[in-house]
Design a protein around this motif. Structure first.
Motif, PDB file in Angstrom:
ATOM      1  N   UNK A   1       0.823  -1.207   0.000  1.00 34.21           N
ATOM      2  CA  UNK A   1       0.000   0.000   0.000  1.00 34.21           C
ATOM      3  C   UNK A   1       0.858   1.259   0.000  1.00 34.21           C
ATOM      4  N   UNK A   2       1.967   1.229   0.737  1.00 35.89           N
ATOM      5  CA  UNK A   2       2.870   2.389   0.739  1.00 35.89           C
ATOM      6  C   UNK A   2       3.395   2.638  -0.672  1.00 35.89           C
ATOM      7  N   UNK A   3       3.743   1.563  -1.375  1.00 34.59           N
ATOM      8  CA  UNK A   3       4.253   1.664  -2.744  1.00 34.59           C
ATOM      9  C   UNK A   3       3.281   2.400  -3.662  1.00 34.59           C
ATOM     10  N   UNK A   4       1.990   2.301  -3.356  1.00 35.93           N
ATOM     11  CA  UNK A   4       0.946   2.883  -4.213  1.00 35.93           C
ATOM     12  C   UNK A   4       0.432   4.229  -3.693  1.00 35.93           C
ATOM     13  N   UNK A   5       1.171   4.835  -2.731  1.00 34.80           N
ATOM     14  CA  UNK A   5       0.706   6.072  -2.111  1.00 34.80           C
ATOM     15  C   UNK A   5       1.803   7.132  -2.161  1.00 34.80           C
ATOM     16  N   UNK A   6       2.055   7.733  -3.313  1.00 36.64           N
ATOM     17  CA  UNK A   6       3.159   8.696  -3.434  1.00 36.64           C
ATOM     18  C   UNK A   6       2.957   9.977  -2.628  1.00 36.64           C
TER      19      UNK A   6
END
Length: 466
Positions: free
Chosen positions: A173-178
């Motif tokens: 999820x972090x990877x998809x939350x710039x």
């Protein structure tokens, strides 16, 4: 629901129509976006169509008309190879983001000062999330809890002043939350996990660090510093000018929060003051839960919760299912459901919390197996091995720990309960802490843990733990 207004009038693709994917579809539609829903499963596509959404094979759509791809965290972004939808989006110059990114954009647009706590870590993030939310509720806040812990973030109430969102985030999820920018970010710990999806431990740790590195300029980054990865992260974030609160359960700190003799202390300039006592709180048993409690306490303090309220909240925390959950007792035998112990590091926390253990372990093995648990082997009276990992685990235990290959959970529970009952120990613990994923025999760790609970409670003479 949180209507997503940032894509009003635009066409957005959503791939992956599980709980968070469908919630994204509804939130985007409510905010005025045009949604095209895709999935590799026919049943999910049918469910989305039934809910009134346009469904399509995203391989066939005109990507030049799309403003964004909202990707399920279950689809790989980078490793072992990007999902085909990611490749198509990148080729068309379409951004690839997740549902928590949509939340962040709505918060930035409508309520940038609304309290937002984001939590990650290899282990302990669910307990820390639930405990933080519990502390904020006890303090009287309108508290919304979700993310990786179960409720899709866009199914929660919208951000506003006085309403705090406490959100668990996986590395996916972090990877998809710039645009991730919490008021309070918590990084509990980092150990080897999910390397299949991140390539290297270094990359995995870097993704985790992004959550705390992104805290707002006046926010607080809370970092557990009992592993080398997080210690380095704390130093980098502090050097970047952010406020960092370090957490330790292994060593006293000159500045930060640490746990010593079942008490949480706050240190500043080398001087310490007592924050709260956690001794005797069954739901926070073990060193790992001390770390969770210290991290959650630091978050509550950062948001202005008073010390007496904090202590009240810690003592009233009921704990989480499948995480050191005491599911029953029969005479001198305690049965503990730690099905969430899906890797060796998590299981180490459980094994360290008890003395005489009848250990149920196994499932779909992860890299390294249980070779890192040898220091806890003297605590194990006997092991009962299930699933695909049973032969490998038997080889690791060797002649050091008595063991049997039970194969299935029902056999393991029956045999472990029998042996523990006959042991004559003052307190014997039948512990399910598999050190494995569940996918060889169960769809998820929750189903595995529920099966364990049901089997235990069906045993003659088992009573609830009070």
């Amino acid at each position: 629901m949180i209507p997503v207004t940032s894509f009003a009038g635009k066409t957005v693709a959503v791939f992956g129509l599980g709980g968070s994917g469908l919630a994204s579809c509804h939130a985007l539609k409510a905010g005025g976006a045009h949604v095209v829903a895709g999935d590799d499963g026919a049943e999910r596509l049918a469910e989305a169509a039934k809910a009134g959404f346009i469904t399509a094979d995203l391989r066939t759509v005109n990507w030049s008309r799309l403003a964004a791809l909202i990707l399920t965290p279950g689809a790989p972004l980078t490793h072992p190879a990007p999902h085909w939808s990611v490749l198509m989006a990148r080729q068309a110059g379409v951004e690839v983001i997740g549902d928590i990114e949509l939340f962040c954009r709505e918060r930035q647009r409508h309520a940038p000062d609304a309290p937002f706590v984001a939590i990650t870590g290899t282990n302990g993030k669910s307990t820390t999330t639930a405990l933080t939310a519990h502390l904020m509720k006890v303090a009287g806040y309108d508290t919304q809890m979700g993310g990786n812990i179960g409720t899709a973030i866009l199914s929660l109430e919208p951000p506003r002043k006085g309403r705090v969102h406490v959100i668990e985030m996986s590395s996916y999820q972090i990877d998809l939350t710039p645009s991730l920018d919490p008021a309070v970010g918590i990084l509990i710990n980092v150990s080897e996990d999910h390397i299949d999806r991140h390539g290297t431990l270094e990359h995995y740790a870097a993704v985790k660090e992004r959550l705390v590195a992104g805290v707002q300029s006046q926010g607080t980054a809370i970092v557990g510093v009992d592993d080398i990865w997080c210690r380095a992260s704390a130093d980098r974030i502090e050097q970047a000018g952010k406020r960092v609160v370090r957490i330790s359960v292994k060593n006293p700190l000159p500045d930060g929060l640490f746990v010593d003799h079942e008490t949480i202390w706050r240190a500043s300039g080398g001087a310490r003051s007592e924050i709260a006592k956690i001794g005797g709180i069954g739901s926070l048993r073990g060193l790992h839960n001390a770390q969770n409690a210290a991290c959650a306490s630091a978050a509550a303090l950062a948001l202005g919760v008073a010390g007496d309220v904090l202590q009240k909240g810690l003592r009233s925390f009921p704990g989480l299912a499948h995480r050191m959950e005491q599911v029953g007792r029969r005479d001198h035998v305690l049965f503990v459901n730690d099905s969430k112990g899906t890797n060796a590091d998590a299981t180490a926390h459980a094994l360290s919390s008890f003395g005489d253990i009848f250990w149920i372990a196994g499932g779909k093995p992860k890299a390294g197996g249980i070779t890192g648990l040898t220091e806890y082997f003297p605590r194990i009276r006997k092991a009962y091995l299930i699933g695909e990992a049973a032969p490998e685990f038997a080889g690791t235990l060797g002649a050091t720990v008595p063991h049997e290959i039970s194969q299935t959970l029902d056999v393991a529970v029956e045999n472990a309960a029998r042996d523990a009952q006959a042991s004559g120990l003052k307190e014997a613990v039948v512990l399910l802490s598999p050190a494995c994923a569940s996918f060889d025999q169960y769809r998820n760790f929750e189903i595995r843990g529920t099966k364990f609970r049901d089997l235990v409670q069906a045993l003659p003479g088992v009573k609830p733990v009070v």
